[in-house]
Write a protein that holds these residues in place. Structure first.
Motif, PDB file in Angstrom:
ATOM      1  N   ALA B  47       0.836  -1.210   0.000  1.00 36.01           N
ATOM      2  CA  ALA B  47       0.000   0.000   0.000  1.00 36.01           C
ATOM      3  C   ALA B  47       0.866   1.253   0.000  1.00 36.01           C
ATOM      4  CB  ALA B  47      -0.895  -0.006   1.234  1.00 36.01           C
ATOM      5  N   PHE B  48       2.155   1.072   0.279  1.00 35.43           N
ATOM      6  CA  PHE B  48       3.037   2.232   0.444  1.00 35.43           C
ATOM      7  C   PHE B  48       4.119   2.328  -0.631  1.00 35.43           C
ATOM      8  CE2 PHE B  48       1.147   1.913   4.633  1.00 35.43           C
ATOM      9  CZ  PHE B  48       0.865   3.250   4.892  1.00 35.43           C
ATOM     10  N   CYS B  49       3.929   1.630  -1.752  1.00 32.32           N
ATOM     11  CA  CYS B  49       4.885   1.788  -2.848  1.00 32.32           C
ATOM     12  C   CYS B  49       4.949   3.279  -3.205  1.00 32.32           C
ATOM     13  CB  CYS B  49       4.455   0.978  -4.066  1.00 32.32           C
ATOM     14  SG  CYS B  49       4.667  -0.798  -3.815  1.00 32.32           S
ATOM     15  N   SER B  50       6.116   3.727  -3.650  1.00 34.22           N
ATOM     16  CA  SER B  50       6.305   5.153  -3.927  1.00 34.22           C
ATOM     17  C   SER B  50       5.173   5.717  -4.761  1.00 34.22           C
ATOM     18  CB  SER B  50       7.603   5.362  -4.717  1.00 34.22           C
ATOM     19  OG  SER B  50       8.677   5.427  -3.851  1.00 34.22           O
ATOM     20  N   PRO B  51       4.499   6.747  -4.244  1.00 37.55           N
ATOM     21  CA  PRO B  51       3.386   7.306  -5.009  1.00 37.55           C
ATOM     22  C   PRO B  51       3.827   7.880  -6.351  1.00 37.55           C
ATOM     23  CG  PRO B  51       3.795   8.571  -2.985  1.00 37.55           C
ATOM     24  CD  PRO B  51       4.639   7.350  -2.918  1.00 37.55           C
ATOM     25  N   ASN B  52       5.064   8.391  -6.407  1.00 36.39           N
ATOM     26  CA  ASN B  52       5.493   8.954  -7.691  1.00 36.39           C
ATOM     27  C   ASN B  52       5.698   7.863  -8.748  1.00 36.39           C
ATOM     28  OD1 ASN B  52       7.855   8.031  -6.515  1.00 36.39           O
ATOM     29  ND2 ASN B  52       8.768  10.044  -6.272  1.00 36.39           N
ATOM     30  N   PHE B  53       6.287   6.726  -8.344  1.00 34.81           N
ATOM     31  CA  PHE B  53       6.412   5.609  -9.289  1.00 34.81           C
ATOM     32  C   PHE B  53       5.045   5.054  -9.658  1.00 34.81           C
ATOM     33  CE2 PHE B  53      10.695   5.157  -7.295  1.00 34.81           C
ATOM     34  CZ  PHE B  53      11.437   5.354  -8.443  1.00 34.81           C
TER      35      PHE B  53
END
Lengths: 334, 225
Positions: B47-53
């Motif tokens: 759920a916390f993968c980089s939001p920009n990626f």
């Protein structure tokens, strides 16, 4: 202490937590997402025999911690590295009072590090001085991706961070543990960028900077700065359990760290309760590089002793009992 | 037919950090075609993968699908992410990265993309040279040129990554070059190659970890970890 094949190892677990992620302590959906993410790490990288039920994982308490670490887990000394995560949990993720109380009752076994956040500016700086005195701090844990209001993180080389680091230096808090690893991250170019650690390590040569998770997922960037900064160290939290699921990858991580940093700047951590130390220590003592991996030298018993405890013991001034250090050359008989 | 075309289009979307297609990584949860409308749901390992990626992959997915000649409405949704609402709103409105994240987004994503294209190239370069060195320990890596590389996947991958960075693909070009295509001095060869290995190990290790986590989070995902 762990003994195998006639060798005894003094064990320091340099990164443990006493967290409370139960629904009653969750402020919002992110509190649930965060612990679920941790639980997935646990499920993904643990041997079947070591899996905890989800309910136990949400909160396990001090008694179980003592048993898992010191009765079952061979650990001689462990260091709390709390994450506050105040945007996700009502009383924070790491339970300050409970952990500190344990450390006070078992000073020979536990060291309590606390956390700070430069975005609290002057008020936080005043608090740091009080905390240093109350907890007798030798180290702090910094979670640079912590959310606060609209901010999704800070950098170690921000002006306010520097003021806090100056205070650490003055207060004798020499060990700065920095989380740069997986889970939450701010929204900047590359949230795992370790350039700020590089700057801080250069400007504060008297402090030790322990980069937790040895820079994963940016192992290469971490190694690159650590070769140039003698006061940058690698914490093995989250890297350790790969010894079970991906032993070749684990061998590569250890191989790279030995090549770029050397054996004196690598510290064992279970990251309890993400994983328990017992199986990690057993596997690490038995660990040897796959025979076809000729690009790295074999891991020696002395290197394992340093990683498992002697390096962190030296950093924290933890006394190593006679016979558990590295064998000195025999003194000349008189 | 159209569904297959849509899947093939998504093959071109890479996870910039792992340098692998999102289709191979099993980040595409579902794809539905109804006439000219395509709906895609994406999922990530945490759920916390980089939001920009996350935004980058989702917006790339929308771009490649919109570029197909027959598509009308293209809907791309990112599921189960801490920023799902924000990202899905931004995608629906074609708000762009800055429009989606507001004042949090300091940079455009192009610099981020470039950083990881460079890493991907460094890793591909190391793979090619290391495999040559295994066959011929006498090899001088700083003298090796593209023409010396054997035909095959590894060389194709290296050439593609050189192209993506605008580096020369001339057979006479040196293999061991920096991010701008300049060869290194001979004496720097060992440390440069050594560092390139760290880059490769890092990318490969991250890919292992992400695949494993995806499988843990979504047990129905295909077991390719």
């Amino acid at each position: 202490m762990y003994t195998k094949d006639g060798e005894s190892y003094f064990i320091v677990d340099a990164h443990i937590a006493l967290w409370d992620a139960r629904p009653a302590n969750q402020l919002n959906i992110h509190g649930k997402q965060f612990i679920d993410c941790f639980y997935d790490y646990h499920r993904n990288l643990s041997p079947e025999s070591e899996l905890w039920p989800y309910e136990d994982y949400l909160y396990y308490g001090g008694e179980r911690l003592m048993k898992d670490l010191f009765e079952d887990g061979y650990v001689d000394h462990a260091i709390f590295q709390p994450a506050r995560l105040g945007a996700f949990y009502k009383t924070g993720f790491g339970q300050t009072e409970e952990a500190f109380d344990l450390a006070r009752r078992h000073p020979d076994k536990l060291t309590y590090n606390h956390c700070w956040d430069p975005r609290f500016e002057q008020a936080g700086l005043d608090q740091l001085r009080r905390d240093a005195e109350r907890f007798g701090l030798k180290g702090v844990k910094l979670y640079t991706a912590e959310w606060q209001g609209r901010s999704r993180g800070y950098k170690l080389d921000d002006p306010w961070s520097y003021r806090y680091l100056e205070a650490c230096q003055e207060l004798g808090i020499r060990n700065i543990h920095v989380h740069k690893g997986p889970t939450i991250r701010p929204l900047d170019r590359d949230a795992f960028d370790v350039a700020d650690v590089d700057h801080a390590a250069t400007d504060f040569p008297e402090l030790n900077f322990v980069v937790e998770h040895c820079g994963l997922p940016r192992l290469e960037d971490f190694c690159w700065i650590a070769t140039q900064e003698p006061n940058v160290h690698a914490g093995l939290a989250v890297a350790m359990p790969f010894i079970h699921t991906r032993p070749r990858y684990f061998a590569q991580i250890i191989g790279e760290l030995r090549y770029w940093l050397g054996e004196d700047r690598i510290q064992f951590s279970s990251d309890y309760a993400l994983w328990t130390p017992r199986w990690l220590i057993e596997r690490f003592v038995d660990f040897q590089l796959p025979s076809d991996m000729t690009e790295y030298p074999p891991i020696t018993v002395a290197q394992k002793k340093k990683v498992l405890g002697l390096n962190a013991a030296a950093m924290y001034g933890i006394e190593v009992p006679a016979g558990l250090g590295l064998a000195e050359p025999d003194p000349v008989a008189v | 037919m159209r569904e297959r075309q849509a899947w093939r289009a998504l093959d071109a979307v890479l996870d910039p950090e792992l340098d692998e297609p999102i289709t191979d990584l099993d980040f595409v949860r579902s794809l539905e075609v109804e006439g000219t409308r395509v709906t895609v749901h994406l999922r990530l390992p945490t759920a916390f993968c980089s939001p920009n990626f996350a935004y980058l992959m989702a917006s790339d997915a929308k771009d490649v699908l919109s570029a197909l000649p027959w598509t009308g409405e293209v809907v791309v949704c990112l599921d189960d992410h801490h920023d799902s609402d924000l990202i899905n709103r931004g995608l629906a409105a074609d708000a762009g990265y800055r429009g989606t994240f507001g004042d949090e987004a300091e940079e455009s994503l192009e610099e981020l993309r470039l950083t990881f294209r460079r890493k991907a190239h460094t890793a591909a370069m190391e793979r090619s040279l290391t495999s040559l060195l295994r066959q011929d320990p006498e090899l001088k890596p700083h003298r090796t040129v593209l023409a010396d590389l054997p035909a095959g996947q590894a060389t194709d991958a290296l050439l593609r990554r050189r192209e993506a960075l605008g580096l020369s693909t001339d057979p006479a070009s040196k293999v061991l070059v920096d991010d701008h295509g300049n060869p290194y001095p001979a004496e720097e060869t060992p440390v440069r190659l050594r560092f390139a290995r760290s880059v490769r190990i890092s990318i490969e290790g991250n890919a292992h970890f992400c695949r494993g986590l995806l499988k843990t989070r979504y047990p129905e995902a295909k077991a390719n970890a």
